[in-house]
Motif scaffolding. Structure first.
Motif, PDB file in Angstrom:
ATOM      1  N   ASN A  11      52.346  11.548  47.337  1.00  0.00           N
ATOM      2  CA  ASN A  11      51.010  10.973  47.484  1.00  0.00           C
ATOM      3  C   ASN A  11      50.323  10.772  46.132  1.00  0.00           C
ATOM      4  OD1 ASN A  11      51.028  10.967  50.361  1.00  0.00           O
ATOM      5  ND2 ASN A  11      50.640  13.169  50.328  1.00  0.00           N
ATOM      6  N   TYR A  12      51.111  10.839  45.077  1.00  0.00           N
ATOM      7  CA  TYR A  12      50.589  10.639  43.721  1.00  0.00           C
ATOM      8  C   TYR A  12      49.534  11.667  43.348  1.00  0.00           C
ATOM      9  CZ  TYR A  12      52.923   6.200  44.423  1.00  0.00           C
ATOM     10  OH  TYR A  12      53.833   5.231  44.707  1.00  0.00           O
ATOM     11  N   GLN A  13      49.701  12.895  43.848  1.00  0.00           N
ATOM     12  CA  GLN A  13      48.856  13.997  43.427  1.00  0.00           C
ATOM     13  C   GLN A  13      49.718  15.007  42.683  1.00  0.00           C
ATOM     14  OE1 GLN A  13      46.435  15.741  46.511  1.00  0.00           O
ATOM     15  NE2 GLN A  13      46.302  13.823  47.623  1.00  0.00           N
ATOM     16  N   LEU A  14      49.111  15.649  41.704  1.00  0.00           N
ATOM     17  CA  LEU A  14      49.827  16.690  40.977  1.00  0.00           C
ATOM     18  C   LEU A  14      49.773  17.973  41.792  1.00  0.00           C
ATOM     19  CD1 LEU A  14      49.088  16.602  37.138  1.00  0.00           C
ATOM     20  CD2 LEU A  14      51.282  16.471  38.267  1.00  0.00           C
ATOM     21  N   ILE A  15      50.926  18.553  42.020  1.00  0.00           N
ATOM     22  CA  ILE A  15      51.013  19.854  42.680  1.00  0.00           C
ATOM     23  C   ILE A  15      51.163  20.902  41.586  1.00  0.00           C
ATOM     24  CG2 ILE A  15      52.231  21.250  44.371  1.00  0.00           C
ATOM     25  CD1 ILE A  15      50.865  18.697  45.459  1.00  0.00           C
ATOM     26  N   TRP A  16      50.226  21.863  41.554  1.00  0.00           N
ATOM     27  CA  TRP A  16      50.154  22.829  40.455  1.00  0.00           C
ATOM     28  C   TRP A  16      50.693  24.186  40.865  1.00  0.00           C
ATOM     29  CZ3 TRP A  16      47.936  21.568  35.659  1.00  0.00           C
ATOM     30  CH2 TRP A  16      47.310  20.312  35.604  1.00  0.00           C
ATOM     31  N   GLY A  17      51.361  24.834  39.926  1.00  0.00           N
ATOM     32  CA  GLY A  17      51.651  26.245  40.096  1.00  0.00           C
ATOM     33  C   GLY A  17      50.388  27.058  39.848  1.00  0.00           C
ATOM     34  N   ALA A  18      50.471  28.352  40.143  1.00  0.00           N
ATOM     35  CA  ALA A  18      49.307  29.221  39.978  1.00  0.00           C
ATOM     36  C   ALA A  18      49.075  29.619  38.530  1.00  0.00           C
ATOM     37  CB  ALA A  18      49.464  30.463  40.848  1.00  0.00           C
ATOM     38  N   GLY A  19      50.065  29.382  37.689  1.00  0.00           N
ATOM     39  CA  GLY A  19      49.888  29.648  36.264  1.00  0.00           C
ATOM     40  C   GLY A  19      50.435  30.995  35.828  1.00  0.00           C
ATOM     41  N   THR A  20      50.751  31.083  34.554  1.00  0.00           N
ATOM     42  CA  THR A  20      51.096  32.344  33.890  1.00  0.00           C
ATOM     43  C   THR A  20      50.044  32.593  32.824  1.00  0.00           C
ATOM     44  OG1 THR A  20      53.485  32.212  34.242  1.00  0.00           O
ATOM     45  CG2 THR A  20      52.731  33.532  32.375  1.00  0.00           C
ATOM     46  N   LYS A  21      49.357  33.720  32.933  1.00  0.00           N
ATOM     47  CA  LYS A  21      48.351  34.059  31.932  1.00  0.00           C
ATOM     48  C   LYS A  21      49.019  34.815  30.802  1.00  0.00           C
ATOM     49  CE  LYS A  21      43.809  36.138  31.280  1.00  0.00           C
ATOM     50  NZ  LYS A  21      42.668  36.823  31.936  1.00  0.00           N
TER      51      LYS A  21
ATOM     52  N   GLN B  42      38.321  24.731  39.504  1.00  0.00           N
ATOM     53  CA  GLN B  42      39.212  25.829  39.165  1.00  0.00           C
ATOM     54  C   GLN B  42      38.472  27.139  39.325  1.00  0.00           C
ATOM     55  OE1 GLN B  42      40.646  25.944  35.091  1.00  0.00           O
ATOM     56  NE2 GLN B  42      42.504  27.006  35.697  1.00  0.00           N
ATOM     57  N   ASP B  43      39.037  28.008  40.132  1.00  0.00           N
ATOM     58  CA  ASP B  43      38.449  29.316  40.387  1.00  0.00           C
ATOM     59  C   ASP B  43      39.484  30.395  40.121  1.00  0.00           C
ATOM     60  OD1 ASP B  43      37.305  27.363  42.887  1.00  0.00           O
ATOM     61  OD2 ASP B  43      35.819  28.459  41.709  1.00  0.00           O
ATOM     62  N   PRO B  44      39.046  31.551  39.655  1.00  0.00           N
ATOM     63  CA  PRO B  44      39.997  32.635  39.352  1.00  0.00           C
ATOM     64  C   PRO B  44      40.876  32.944  40.546  1.00  0.00           C
ATOM     65  CG  PRO B  44      37.809  33.168  38.537  1.00  0.00           C
ATOM     66  CD  PRO B  44      37.653  31.921  39.352  1.00  0.00           C
ATOM     67  N   GLY B  45      42.173  32.990  40.302  1.00  0.00           N
ATOM     68  CA  GLY B  45      43.117  33.344  41.362  1.00  0.00           C
ATOM     69  C   GLY B  45      43.491  32.214  42.294  1.00  0.00           C
ATOM     70  N   LEU B  46      42.806  31.079  42.175  1.00  0.00           N
ATOM     71  CA  LEU B  46      43.075  29.958  43.087  1.00  0.00           C
ATOM     72  C   LEU B  46      43.654  28.750  42.372  1.00  0.00           C
ATOM     73  CD1 LEU B  46      39.906  30.101  45.371  1.00  0.00           C
ATOM     74  CD2 LEU B  46      42.195  30.977  45.861  1.00  0.00           C
ATOM     75  N   GLY B  47      43.749  28.800  41.066  1.00  0.00           N
ATOM     76  CA  GLY B  47      44.336  27.690  40.335  1.00  0.00           C
ATOM     77  C   GLY B  47      43.474  26.444  40.382  1.00  0.00           C
TER      78      GLY B  47
END
Lengths: 108, 115
Positions: free
Chosen positions: A93-103, B37-42
Motif C-alpha cells: 500500500n506504499y506505506q513504510l512498515i517500521w520496526g520498533a527500533g533499537t535504542k 511517535q510515542d515512547p514504546g510505540l514507535g
C-alpha cells in the motif's frame, strides 16, 4: 502484511566498541531501509539496502532477502552514534512498515 | 540536500484548541506523510498524501485531518486537541515507490504538549 522485528531493543556500549543490530522481516521485501534518529528527534536515512552489502564510513549494512533479515554494523562507536536505529520496508500500500527500533547508548 | 521543515519545534496548546502543524518540502516529492511517535510505540502513520488534494488514512487517523493544497505543503490539523494527542509529530516526504531514492526524508519534528 509485512512485519518488521528488531533486536536487541536496547544496547549500551563503551565508545570504541563495535555493534550489530538485527532486523527480521516476515515476508519477502525488496526495499529494506535503515534509519537513525538522534536524541533530538531528527530521523535520517542511513541505507536503502534491498539486498547485498553497503558501507558508509564506520557503518555498513547487509540484507539477505532470501532469509528475511538485515544487519547494521557500527564499528568503533562514537557518542554521536547514540540514538534509535529503525529498519523499515515499503508494503504493497506504499506505506513504510517500521520496526520498533533499537535504542543505542554509547558511553564516553 | 533535501529539506523538510516543520512550522514549530515545540508547541503547547490547551485542550479543545484547534492546532495546525505545517510541513514544507523542497524536493518536489509527490508523497508526504504525517507520523506520531510515542515512547514504546514507535512511529505510527496518521495520514499520507500521494498528490495535491489527495489524502489517505494511515493507522491512526482518528482526531486528525489533513490538507494538501500545494505539492510542497502538507498540514496536519487537530480539530479539538486532547491530552492524549500530546506526542512528537514527524512529517516526511518521498518520491513514489518504484522510483529512485525510495526513502522518506523527515522534518525535525514537532513536540506537542496539550494541557
Amino acid at each position: 502484511g509485512i512485519q518488521v522485528e528488531q533486536s536487541p531493543p536496547d544496547l549500551i556500549l563503551q565508545e570504541g566498541a563495535n555493534s550489530t543490530l538485527r532486523c527480521n522481516f516476515s515476508d519477502s521485501v525488496n526495499n529494506l531501509q535503515w534509519f537513525h534518529q538522534n536524541p533530538w528527534g531528527q530521523l535520517i536515512n542511513l541505507f536503502y539496502i534491498p539486498s547485498g552489502t553497503k558501507q558508509n564510513g564506520r557503518l555498513s549494512a547487509t540484507t539477505v532477502a532470501t532469509e528475511r533479515y538485515s544487519l547494521l554494523y557500527i564499528s568503533s562507536s562514537q557518542t554521536t552514534d547514540s540514538g534509535v536505529y529503525f529498519c523499515a520496508s515499503w508494503d504493497s500500500n506504499y506505506q513504510l512498515i517500521w520496526g520498533a527500533g533499537t535504542k543505542l547508548i554509547i558511553k564516553p | 540536500d533535501v529539506k523538510v521543515t516543520q512550522s514549530s519545534r515545540y508547541l503547547v496548546k490547551r485542550t479543545g484548541e484547534k492546532v495546525f502543524l505545517e510541513c514544507v518540502q523542497d524536493m518536489d516529492h509527490e508523497n508526504m506523510f504525517w507520523y506520531r511517535q510515542d515512547p514504546g510505540l514507535g512511529l505510527r502513520l496518521i495520514y499520507f498524501s500521494y498528490d495535491v488534494k489527495m489524502k489517505e488514512k494511515g493507522d491512526i487517523p482518528e482526531g486528525y485531518s489533513v490538507s494538501r493544497e500545494k505539492k510542497e505543503r502538507f498540514s496536519l490539523i487537530l480539530e479539538s486537541a486532547s491530552t492524549n494527542q500530546t506526542s512528537m509529530y514527524l512529517c516526511a516526504s518521498s518520491y513514489p515507490p518504484g522510483q529512485l531514492q525510495e526513502t522518506q526524508y523527515f522534518g525535525p519534528g514537532t513536540r506537542l504538549l496539550v494541557l
